[in-house]
Motif scaffolding. Structure first.
Motif, short mmCIF file in Angstrom:
data_model
loop_
_atom_site.label_atom_id
_atom_site.label_comp_id
_atom_site.label_asym_id
_atom_site.label_seq_id
_atom_site.Cartn_x
_atom_site.Cartn_y
_atom_site.Cartn_z
N LEU A 11 6.78 3.23 -29.51
CA LEU A 11 5.64 4.17 -29.19
C LEU A 11 5.98 5.59 -28.41
O LEU A 11 6.18 5.16 -27.19
CB LEU A 11 4.52 3.86 -29.07
CG LEU A 11 3.56 4.78 -28.75
CD1 LEU A 11 3.15 5.77 -30.28
CD2 LEU A 11 2.19 4.48 -28.57
N GLN A 13 5.59 9.71 -26.92
CA GLN A 13 4.80 11.15 -27.63
C GLN A 13 5.27 12.01 -27.99
O GLN A 13 7.20 12.26 -27.37
CB GLN A 13 3.93 11.69 -26.33
CG GLN A 13 3.26 11.29 -25.74
CD GLN A 13 2.60 11.12 -24.59
OE1 GLN A 13 2.60 12.02 -23.31
NE2 GLN A 13 0.89 11.27 -24.92
N PRO A 87 6.64 14.02 -34.61
CA PRO A 87 6.05 13.05 -35.44
C PRO A 87 6.11 12.71 -36.66
O PRO A 87 6.29 11.44 -37.22
CB PRO A 87 4.43 13.77 -35.70
CG PRO A 87 4.40 14.75 -34.69
CD PRO A 87 5.36 15.36 -34.42
N THR A 90 8.36 9.34 -37.89
CA THR A 90 8.37 8.34 -37.48
C THR A 90 8.24 7.83 -38.55
O THR A 90 8.70 8.64 -40.13
CB THR A 90 6.24 8.46 -37.53
OG1 THR A 90 5.98 9.06 -35.73
CG2 THR A 90 5.62 7.48 -37.68
N THR A 112 7.23 5.01 -33.75
CA THR A 112 6.11 6.08 -33.96
C THR A 112 6.66 7.14 -32.77
O THR A 112 5.75 7.33 -31.43
CB THR A 112 5.25 5.21 -33.75
OG1 THR A 112 5.34 4.12 -34.87
CG2 THR A 112 3.86 5.73 -33.98
N SER A 114 3.79 10.05 -31.55
CA SER A 114 2.28 10.28 -31.85
C SER A 114 2.43 11.89 -31.23
O SER A 114 3.09 12.26 -30.76
CB SER A 114 1.93 9.93 -31.00
OG SER A 114 1.61 9.94 -29.11
N SER A 115 1.25 12.44 -31.53
CA SER A 115 1.10 14.14 -31.96
C SER A 115 0.21 14.64 -30.14
O SER A 115 -0.58 13.33 -29.58
CB SER A 115 0.82 14.74 -33.07
OG SER A 115 -0.63 14.08 -33.22
#
Length: 115
Positions: A11, A13, A87, A90, A112, A114-115
């Motif tokens: 994960l 950003q 994003p 992903t 993944t 993330s926004s």
């Protein structure tokens, strides 16, 4: 027996970076082109990047300038350096090789963003 094992997903950003690795066995590694594909929900698996045994690498338009595929024949590994992640990057990323008309895939690694 051909085996491909991916690692390095996670994960992150948006704007961040990840480096995926794929360790291969059961093939004459230096003689084969290798690819990274990704699959997102509701979409077909798409080719992200390819690296031949010799010659130029190839990238999907959506990742050009952000992703870099490389290989280390001594380590029998292929890598995908992913920078400026978005994003829409992903998905599950798969390592792929074709040998004697058969396609081989790793188990995939989840990325993944993330926004």
């Amino acid at each position: 027996q051909v085996q491909l094992v991916e690692s390095g997903g996670g994960l992150v950003q948006a704007g961040g970076s990840l480096r995926l690795s794929c360790a291969a066995s059961g093939i004459i590694f230096s003689s084969h082109a290798l690819d990274w594909y990704r699959q997102t929900p509701g979409k077909q698996r798409e080719l992200v990047a390819s690296i031949p045994s010799l010659g130029r690498t190839n990238y999907a338009d959506s990742v050009k300038g952000r992703f870099t595929i490389s290989r280390d024949n001594a380590k029998r590994a292929v890598y995908l350096q992913m920078n400026s992640l978005k994003p829409e990057d992903t998905g599950v990323y798969y390592c792929h090789v074709s040998r004697l008309g058969h396609d081989y895939w790793g188990q995939g690694t989840q990325v993944t963003v993330s926004s």
